[in-house]
Design an enzyme around this catalytic site. Sequence first.
Site, PDB file in Angstrom:
ATOM      1  N   GLU A 135      -4.684  26.027  29.775  1.00  0.00           N
ATOM      2  CA  GLU A 135      -6.121  25.764  29.883  1.00  0.00           C
ATOM      3  C   GLU A 135      -6.715  25.263  28.561  1.00  0.00           C
ATOM      4  OE1 GLU A 135     -10.150  28.250  31.209  1.00  0.00           O
ATOM      5  OE2 GLU A 135      -8.395  29.327  30.455  1.00  0.00           O
ATOM      6  N   LYS A 147     -13.319  24.080  36.814  1.00  0.00           N
ATOM      7  CA  LYS A 147     -13.206  25.532  36.945  1.00  0.00           C
ATOM      8  C   LYS A 147     -14.457  26.112  37.600  1.00  0.00           C
ATOM      9  CE  LYS A 147     -12.083  29.559  34.015  1.00  0.00           C
ATOM     10  NZ  LYS A 147     -11.850  29.960  32.603  1.00  0.00           N
ATOM     11  N   CYS A 157      -7.360  30.096  35.134  1.00  0.00           N
ATOM     12  CA  CYS A 157      -7.573  31.350  34.410  1.00  0.00           C
ATOM     13  C   CYS A 157      -8.390  32.388  35.183  1.00  0.00           C
ATOM     14  CB  CYS A 157      -8.198  31.029  33.052  1.00  0.00           C
ATOM     15  SG  CYS A 157      -7.938  32.313  31.796  1.00  0.00           S
TER      16      CYS A 157
END
Length: 258
Positions: free
Chosen positions: A41, A110, A144
């Site tokens: 990430e 995200k 994540c």
Amino acid sequence: MQVALAQFDIKFGDPATNYQRVATAVKQASQQGASVLVLPEMWNTGYALTDLDQLADVDGQRTRQFLIDLAQQYQLNIVGGSVAVARENYYYNEMLVVDRTGKVLSQYDKVHRFGLMQEDQYITAGQTENIFQLDGVPAMGVICYDIRFPEWLRKQAAQGPKVIFVSAEWPTVRLPQWRILLQARAIENQAYVVAVNRVGSDPDNDFGGQSLVIDPLGQVVTDAGDQATVVTTDLDLTQVAKVRSSMPVFADRRVELY
């Protein structure tokens, strides 16, 4: 599917160095015979969020062309982790997936912003799913903090992906939870989980790697340890069908209730 986990240190606020580290990782993955490379990430900048006005990739153009060129050069599918991108005066934590011909298969921002690392102050949340196919294999990707929201992964996993790719900057202090959460996501979705974390440190956090490949029964197939490395693992995708047929959890869902 031969997946390569590119676990490396991300130099804080230094895109030039980080692009070079990715290029090196792609070359190593190709030499290892990988068909898919997975990156961590925010690999272009790290969590240098206060400097995104100077560091973020404008419209993602540099990263897009960079990954396209590498994919074509090495004939390698790339799950591009994520990078900090600037679009229309907003910043995003964006994942690109590029196939071996250089075709961009998906672009994912995200969805869940991690407040403990101030993403909610600087990053705009995404709104869309991330489903794609690599060499004919249905797959999906998340970033994540997303893995702490099983309903988000299940919504996409119900569409049939056999592999769930995860890119992360997951601090060392919470690595025990990293492993448990990923194993749970593999078991409940009856899919391989391929998760890549970084190593090294930034001004506020230490990162301990432990990039993992987990099979559909939740067993850890590969653990990359706590040092910079590129590790390639062969996924036996026939396991997915076997597990799903022996325990038909998707067929038994009560979608009218939840």
